[in-house]
Design an enzyme around this catalytic site. Sequence first.
Site: not given
Lengths: 375, 206
Positions: A154, A319, A352-353
């Site tokens: 990220s 994501d 996204h995690d």
Amino acid sequence: MRDSHSVGIVTPQTVRIDQPLHLKSGALLDSYELVYETYGTLNAARSNAVLVCHALSGSHHVAGYHSTEDKNPGWWDNMVGPGKPIDTERFFVIGVNNLGGCHGSTGPSSINPATGKPYGAGFPVVTVEDWVEAQARLAEHLGIGQFAAIVGGSLGGMQALQWSIGRPAQVRHALVIAAAPKLTAQNIAFNDVARQAILTDPDFHGGDFYAHGVVPRRGLRLARMLGHITYLSDDSMAVKFGRGLRSGKYHFGFDVEFEIESYLRYQGDKFAGYFDANTYLLMTKALDYFDPAHECNGDFVAALKPAVASYLIVSFSSDWRFSPERSRAIVKALLDNERNVSYAEITSHHGHDSFLMEDAHYHEVIRAYMNNIEI
Amino acid sequence: MSDPGKNLNLLAEARPDFAAIARWVRRDAKVLDLGCGDGSLLRYLARERNVRGYGVEIDDAKVLACVRNGVNVIQGDLESGLSGFESRSFDYVILSLTLQAMKNTEGVVTEMLRVGREGIVSFPNFAYWKNRLNVLGGNMPVSEDLPYQWYDTPNVHLCTLKDFETFCRARDIDVIERRVMTGVNEVRFAPNLLGSTAFYLFKRAA
């Protein structure tokens, strides 16, 4: 007994840097402190250093525990440790809290030596480029001329990318995970709603809430709740919470009823209990401003021209905040520059995690890439 | 790794098709290998021709194998085109023993010649006499080159030398050179009957 793949008990260290830092905004930071942790041993050739860059809410505490009672390991403990994908038996791994952070490095909640009070609103806006410069001073302090690899997910991936552009001679490999060449309008929009939640909280006091003995808890909580939604995927939320009700029936009111409400409020409260509101503002701004192509008339290929590193780019299918398409844009620009690059698109349901999750294939790809790095 | 050179020599013996392709590839060329598997061909070409190579592969396990083998690999689906690659950015685009498994055969050949100056394909020749014999006997061919049963084969677009050449003629594609092999031997006489694997080097007609 803890697992033998843990780095074990670690102690953060602090370095004070008195060499002024000229920030991208034009502001000057005369001196500052950086808190960091290291795992593994720097070899005699000083060729096995790996820098792990953290994302929005991360810190220098990448792996291991701070005490024998500590229940929560560092934020990337599943990735970094002896025998883990980033193997601390082979690499000397460094985690550092970024400038403007709230985990020990100089930031808005630190005391400004000029005033004797917390910086608060007076702390300058910092960018990814500024972080790279500050991290470079830490590298100098540790006697590391060149990193074997710089790794991040990220916002951390953006730092890895920026290192390879801004200080190309100091990076042999960049692992850029779940990142993007720049934020989309939608991403900036999410960040601004989060910021507005903080800025409009009456307890924010223009950023100088420390003097009032309060914390803009409601704003931080909302910011985190919103952020958290965007880090998960619709599918993972459906699987984990669905439309589950806490008491099994509707109450026709506005109290917590659905499991997802309960979860988000819990996450928001937890976050508001330890994270600094000004740091949150700074981190989201750093995300918004990141755009290496900006100074090349929007030409990302030209922006990557100075880079000489080899790259591993990784994205995750679910994501949507930093979608695979965004990672493919990085790959395309690297291909256009004829850089060594590999790209893996990991099938994952965690949104996204995912970059923080333990997934066998994802971890094998990172392990395989790291194993091939010559030290 | 004990001796990568030795492994590659063994590879050349085991995969005469690699050697056939390498003969066409200029030293120091930039090569894109579509459906690159574990990256063996790219490694072979890097050693034999010092190429700068990239592979495209969709399968997770094969992508991982490429990363392990230190080969540049881009995970992606060939069927959706090569939009991640700039036009004329490669000297050669290779499609090794994969043409027959493509759904969008025409699309991929077009994309090969957009991204690469020259294209190289290899495919099992369906008109090889053993295959013909199988069909005459009433069965779909199953052989070393076509190891699948009719119901589990990924090969949806099998063709012959003659078919491929007709295909090229109709699309302004010039065949620069053709090689036909059966095992390790080159086949010059009656290749559409006696050759089991076909290799073509081709480019867009000027």
